[in-house]
Scaffold this active site. Structure first.
Site, PDB file in Angstrom:
ATOM      1  CB  CYS A  76      -0.891   0.020   1.237  1.00 24.08           C
ATOM      2  SG  CYS A  76      -1.829  -1.476   1.524  1.00 24.08           S
ATOM      3  CB  CYS A 113      -6.908  -0.874  -3.433  1.00 20.59           C
ATOM      4  SG  CYS A 113      -5.790   0.420  -3.965  1.00 20.59           S
ATOM      5  CB  CYS A 176     -32.989   0.754  11.583  1.00 23.12           C
ATOM      6  SG  CYS A 176     -32.547  -0.541  10.419  1.00 23.12           S
ATOM      7  CG  HIS A 180     -31.016   2.413  16.397  1.00 21.61           C
ATOM      8  ND1 HIS A 180     -30.292   2.212  17.557  1.00 21.61           N
ATOM      9  CD2 HIS A 180     -31.104   1.204  15.803  1.00 21.61           C
ATOM     10  CE1 HIS A 180     -29.944   0.930  17.639  1.00 21.61           C
ATOM     11  NE2 HIS A 180     -30.438   0.299  16.589  1.00 21.61           N
ATOM     12  NE  ARG A 217     -23.834  -3.536  17.506  1.00 21.95           N
ATOM     13  CZ  ARG A 217     -25.077  -4.007  17.600  1.00 21.95           C
ATOM     14  NH1 ARG A 217     -25.560  -4.829  16.666  1.00 21.95           N
ATOM     15  NH2 ARG A 217     -25.832  -3.675  18.619  1.00 21.95           N
ATOM     16  CB  CYS A 221     -28.952  -4.628  14.334  1.00 27.98           C
ATOM     17  SG  CYS A 221     -29.272  -3.457  15.667  1.00 27.98           S
TER      18      CYS A 221
END
Lengths: 260, 106
Positions: A76, A113, A176, A180, A217, A221
């Site tokens: 990189c 990449c 959601c 939230h 994550r 949920c």
């Protein structure tokens, strides 16, 4: 001072697009990073770079940054140089639209990449290597406010992400937004419901005993509300990531965060 | 992948205690979990940890399955002479890890 700078940066972003500013369900003053919903010990763990286990991945990510890979033995660093300058602020702009590939989150950008420029074997989603390099790159933007672009070619993905966020899913028939936006700060059993921002990811989650991506994550949920989980890297998840990043616009990036 | 991150002060005063912090990368598999096919995952936790200062053990620990992944240890050592702090640990699978840090006493 930092707060003032952040506010100015956000105002600049919002001023550029007044129509967008109207649509935020959570105004800037009400944005609360997830770190404000965890206990004191978890907050202390995140605040101390020597106690934060996420730095194990930051350090291995730095090694990967400098490690030659692929047919041409390029790292990189061969193209991007010192990540501390070249990658500063980059993570705050992801997910981002790419002419050839459509919407890419940071993991996907790094993955492309690696395959196209380095001509190296791809890293799987949630693999230790991809998490490490993503955490390392995201860490270079720690403290900078999120600021994604949702106009132009990214608009369609943004609208899909918003629709996903607002649609009811799964056996519990929950969206959601119901937790939230509508009920953050209240209790769900022993947990305080957060505003669901992704600004700490990749984050070390005590439940996982390791570091994980924002997509992991989101999948967790969806599992919680007994909904179907799109596979890691699915476009639906990237769209939601874009919506979440826009929704958290102005919050500082915390990677590597620590969460329960 | 690094095995551990160690932190000791750049220089320490002779006769004074100084703080040593180490976080070790390890899954600390409890032995109580099962994989997706229901098969038990064998226990693999770090059992012994020892820190030596100039070759002398100054801190040892016996770890168990009640300790979370990537254990973090923090303890104090009294500065005597400039030298090496070495850290060694062994897990259930027999794998050994080690790390070291230089201490300068002024």
């Amino acid at each position: 001072m930092l707060r003032t700078l952040r506010a100015v940066a956000v105002l600049a972003v919002l001023a550029a697009d007044p129509a967008t500013a109207q649509q935020h369900t959570l105004p800037l003053g009400e944005l609360r990073s997830g770190v404000e919903f965890v206990g004191a010990s978890v907050r202390a763990m995140q605040a101390d770079d020597l106690a934060n286990p996420g730095f194990l991945w930051v350090e291995s990510g730095e090694k990967l940054w400098n490690a030659p890979a692929g047919a041409q033995e390029r790292s990189c660093a061969s193209c991007h140089g010192d990540a501390r300058t070249s990658m500063r602020g980059v993570a705050t702009r992801y997910p981002r639209h790419d002419e050839a590939a459509g919407l890419l989150d940071l993991e996907a950008r790094i993955g492309r990449c690696r395959v196209e420029r380095q001509k190296a074997a791809p890293w799987a989603r949630e693999s230790d290597e991809l998490l490490a390099i993503t955490t390392f790159v995201a860490f270079q933007s720690r403290g900078l406010p999120l600021g994604v672009t949702i106009d132009g070619p990214a608009r369609a993905a943004f609208e899909r992400g918003r629709a996903f966020y607002e649609a009811r899913h799964g056996q519990m028939n929950l969206a959601c937004t119901q937790c939230h936006d509508g009920n953050w700060g209240k209790r769900l059993l022993n947990e305080t419901i957060s505003q669901g921002h992704g600004n700490a990811f990749p984050a070390y989650r005590l439940e996982w005993q390791g570091i994980g991506s924002l997509q992991r994550r989101i999948r967790a949920c969806l599992f919680g509300i007994r909904a179907e989980m799109p596979p890691p890297g699915a476009p639906e998840l990237t769209d939601v990531e874009l919506y979440l990043a826009w929704r958290a616009q102005g919050l500082p990036l915390e990677a590597p965060g620590v969460r329960r | 992948m690094p095995d551990a991150r160690v932190n000791v002060p750049a220089s320490v005063a002779r006769g004074k205690p100084f703080e040593v912090r180490i976080i070790i990368r390890h899954p600390m598999e409890t032995g109580y979990r099962t994989d997706e096919s229901g098969k038990s995952i064998p226990r693999n936790v770090i059992r012994t940890f020892v820190c030596r200062y100039g070759g002398e053990p100054v801190f040892t620990a016996r770890l168990s399955s009640g300790i979370a992944a990537n254990p973090y240890l923090r303890f104090f050592v009294t500065a005597k002479e400039s030298g090496q702090l070495t850290f060694e640990w062994t897990d259930d699978s027999g794998a050994k890890g080690s790390e070291s840090a230089a201490v300068t006493v002024v």
